[in-house]
Motif scaffolding. Structure first.
Motif, PDB file in Angstrom:
ATOM      1  N   SER A 136      -9.171  -5.759   0.344  1.00 22.90           N
ATOM      2  CA  SER A 136      -8.298  -4.591   0.287  1.00 22.90           C
ATOM      3  C   SER A 136      -6.947  -5.029  -0.272  1.00 22.90           C
ATOM      4  CB  SER A 136      -8.142  -3.950   1.665  1.00 22.90           C
ATOM      5  OG  SER A 136      -9.352  -3.336   2.070  1.00 22.90           O
ATOM      6  N   ASP A 196     -12.342  -3.153  -1.716  1.00 20.84           N
ATOM      7  CA  ASP A 196     -12.513  -2.246  -0.583  1.00 20.84           C
ATOM      8  C   ASP A 196     -11.523  -1.099  -0.729  1.00 20.84           C
ATOM      9  OD1 ASP A 196     -13.352  -1.160   1.781  1.00 20.84           O
ATOM     10  OD2 ASP A 196     -12.541  -2.723   3.075  1.00 20.84           O
ATOM     11  N   ARG A 197     -10.397  -1.133  -0.056  1.00 24.08           N
ATOM     12  CA  ARG A 197      -9.428  -0.044  -0.096  1.00 24.08           C
ATOM     13  C   ARG A 197      -8.186  -0.501  -0.840  1.00 24.08           C
ATOM     14  NH1 ARG A 197     -10.492   1.613   6.290  1.00 24.08           N
ATOM     15  NH2 ARG A 197     -12.676   2.246   5.931  1.00 24.08           N
ATOM     16  N   ARG A 205     -10.723  -5.256  10.365  1.00 24.91           N
ATOM     17  CA  ARG A 205     -11.583  -4.761   9.300  1.00 24.91           C
ATOM     18  C   ARG A 205     -11.802  -5.796   8.206  1.00 24.91           C
ATOM     19  NH1 ARG A 205     -13.804  -0.533   6.956  1.00 24.91           N
ATOM     20  NH2 ARG A 205     -13.979  -0.585   4.677  1.00 24.91           N
ATOM     21  N   LYS A 255     -15.230  -8.362   0.968  1.00 29.82           N
ATOM     22  CA  LYS A 255     -14.473  -7.459   0.109  1.00 29.82           C
ATOM     23  C   LYS A 255     -12.977  -7.669   0.339  1.00 29.82           C
ATOM     24  CE  LYS A 255     -17.792  -3.774  -0.746  1.00 29.82           C
ATOM     25  NZ  LYS A 255     -17.948  -2.310  -0.897  1.00 29.82           N
ATOM     26  N   GLY A 290     -10.004   4.841   5.945  1.00 35.07           N
ATOM     27  CA  GLY A 290     -10.782   5.014   4.720  1.00 35.07           C
ATOM     28  C   GLY A 290     -10.808   6.434   4.194  1.00 35.07           C
TER      29      GLY A 290
END
Length: 535
Positions: A222, A245-246, A106, A220, A518
């Protein structure tokens, strides 16, 4: 405590009183709104990363472990001052453990263990414990600027002690002793390059993270951050929301209190954690989570038949240390140090940690009664790290960050009045959490004001209801600041750090599900170690 993710509790030991940023910091804000000078930063964001082995020599055990895990390391060039990107540059060290399932990769997940002042390269070793996450992400570790392999010779604190955290003690005389120590420690940092000290801030570390993201070619980032790392993550979310992102924040600090006064509200939470331990030490059969077999109860040192009697034993030790230092092997544990020794060990509420604390309290009780005692191996390490320069000494690297993030009051009397006003309700830990720090005598003012972290960027916040170091009230303050976040609170837990450390499937599953799929919880929730949940 999970030593991979939470490298050290000492990294969160910050104290003092909050004050408004200096006028110099306010003036600096006018010239550094977000400092996104795209063209000037392009050479940093598009630099070539030269990966190499992590081991630096035969004695580099951490590097050896990284190499054995298949990690690679590199150093990136970054601006010292993002307001002047064409000026002086420094280096930050990073590590990478590639995703184990490249076809399902990812992105990148940067992991910060807290602090400030704790190196982060080894955090990629978390991979085998989280196979689902490690399959989807390249795991990234980073030694923040001026820390670990990112250290700069001219920045840092030359101390013969590992931490500045001390209690003000029982009287005005002992408070004055503590203040004199803080002044000496600040002077030990004054030999640093004063032009560099203001740039040790969390805002600059967040900017460094974004350079790392760009240099890795990731659109992005995380993130998984613990303790101070939650504040760093929140600052990044505020400064770069479109590049986040996360984000998972474990054991969140109060973003409005973060700085030299971070621990100021923690006294009651530490007292509550001490009571929880005392109930365990008193062999209560009905104690939740920490029940033990009869054999285990027989092995525990006898500190009192009730929680009240155990706490009375701790009070006896504190009174004795207030009269004269306790002799523990070659060390001296006085009223300044005793609360720190207890608080550090209260960060983990597991059976093994609680048993270790009980053994150390029994040893300190014997020392208070005049016996000759030898420290346990764990207590020896703790005292060596706190009292000498031989240990990790994360506070030596972290203090410049605290002092660069928020200005501290320079009025010793204000600290003493605050301690006295709370002494009755926080008799043991209040004089420590509310004491002044080297920032009260710091030789350089912050270059920027603290970050207002309010944003609607999504995130997952997890933490223990009884966290003694970042109290739940502060965790809730972080949740209010991050309006797009969801929060999971672990009920009945008195520990610092919950993901993979608390034995709580409800937390571990939620964090993994968010990072992999997510999916945030629909609402803020509470859960227990046995998996029971509530709204």
């Amino acid at each position: 405590m999970n030593k991979t993710l939470l490298s050290a509790v000492t990294g969160v030991t910050v104290l003092g009183m909050l004050a408004s940023p200096s006028s110099a910091a306010g003036a600096a804000a006018a010239r550094t709104p977000e400092l996104r000078q795209e063209d000037a930063l392009a050479r940093f964001e598009h630099q070539e990363i030269v990966w190499h082995g992590c081991r630096t020599g035969p004695d580099d055990a951490a590097g050896k472990r990284l190499d054995a895990a298949g990690a690679r390391c590199a150093a990136l060039t970054i601006p010292l001052d993002y307001a002047n990107p064409d000026g002086r540059t420094i280096k930050v060290a990073i590590s990478r453990l590639k995703a184990t399932a490249p076809g399902r990769r990812r992105g990148v997940l940067l992991i910060n263990p807290g602090g400030p002042g704790v190196p982060g390269l080894s955090q990629v070793l978390l991979g085998p414990a989280v196979p689902g996450i490690a399959a989807r992400y390249d795991l990234i570790g980073m030694d923040p600027r001026f820390v670990g392999r990112s250290a700069v010779a001219s920045v840092g604190c030359r101390w013969n002690t590992g931490t500045f955290v001390r209690s003000a003690g029982p009287s005005r005389d002992t408070f004055d002793e503590a203040a004199a120590l803080m002044r000496r420690l600040a002077a030990g940092c004054a030999g640093s390059d004063h032009g560099m000290l203001p740039h040790a801030s969390t805002r600059n570390t967040a900017r460094d993270m974004d350079v790392v993201r760009a240099a890795l070619g990731a659109p992005k980032l995380s993130y998984l951050g613990v303790s101070y790392g939650t504040y760093l993550g929140a600052v990044y979310l505020r400064m770069f929301p479109d590049r986040a992102d996360r984000f998972v924040l474990d054991s969140a600090v109060d973003p409005g209190a973060y700085g030299p006064g971070l621990l100021r509200p923690a006294g009651p939470a530490m007292e509550a954690a001490l009571r929880n331990w005392a109930a365990w030490a008193a062999h209560r059969r009905d104690h939740p989570h920490l029940g033990a077999t009869a054999a285990h109860r027989r092995d525990r040192p006898h500190l009192g038949a009730t929680a009240g009697r155990v706490l009375a034993t701790v009070d006896e030790i504190a009174r004795s240390a207030g009269r004269r230092p306790l002799r523990v092997g070659s060390y001296r544990v006085d009223a300044h140090l005793l609360p720190y020794v207890l608080a550090v060990q209260l960060a983990d509420d597991g059976k093994e940690a609680y048993a270790g604390l009980a053994a150390d309290v029994a040893l300190l009780r014997d020392a208070a009664r005049g016996a000759r005692v030898v420290p346990t191996a764990s207590l020896d390490r703790l005292l060596k790290d706190a009292l000498t320069s031989a240990g990790e000494g994360f506070d030596r690297a972290g203090t410049p960050v605290l002092c660069a993030d928020r200005a501290a009051s320079r009025d010793p009397d204000a600290y003493f009045r605050d301690i006295q006003a709370h002494r009755a309700g926080e008799p043991l830990f209040g004089p420590m959490t509310r004491d002044l720090s080297p920032c009260a005598f710091w030789p350089a003012a912050p270059a920027e004001p603290p970050t207002d972290v309010r944003t609607d960027a999504p995130a997952l916040i997890v933490g223990a209801a009884g966290d003694p170091w970042t109290p739940h009230v502060g965790q809730r303050a972080m949740r209010r600041a991050l309006s797009g976040a969801r929060m999971i609170t672990l009920r009945g837990a008195y520990r610092h750090g919950v993901f993979l450390a608390a034995g709580a499937p409800c937390v571990d599953t939620a964090v993994t599900r968010y990072l992999v799929d997510g999916v945030l919880p629909a609402t803020n929730t509470t859960c227990a170690r046995n998996g029971a949940t509530g709204g």
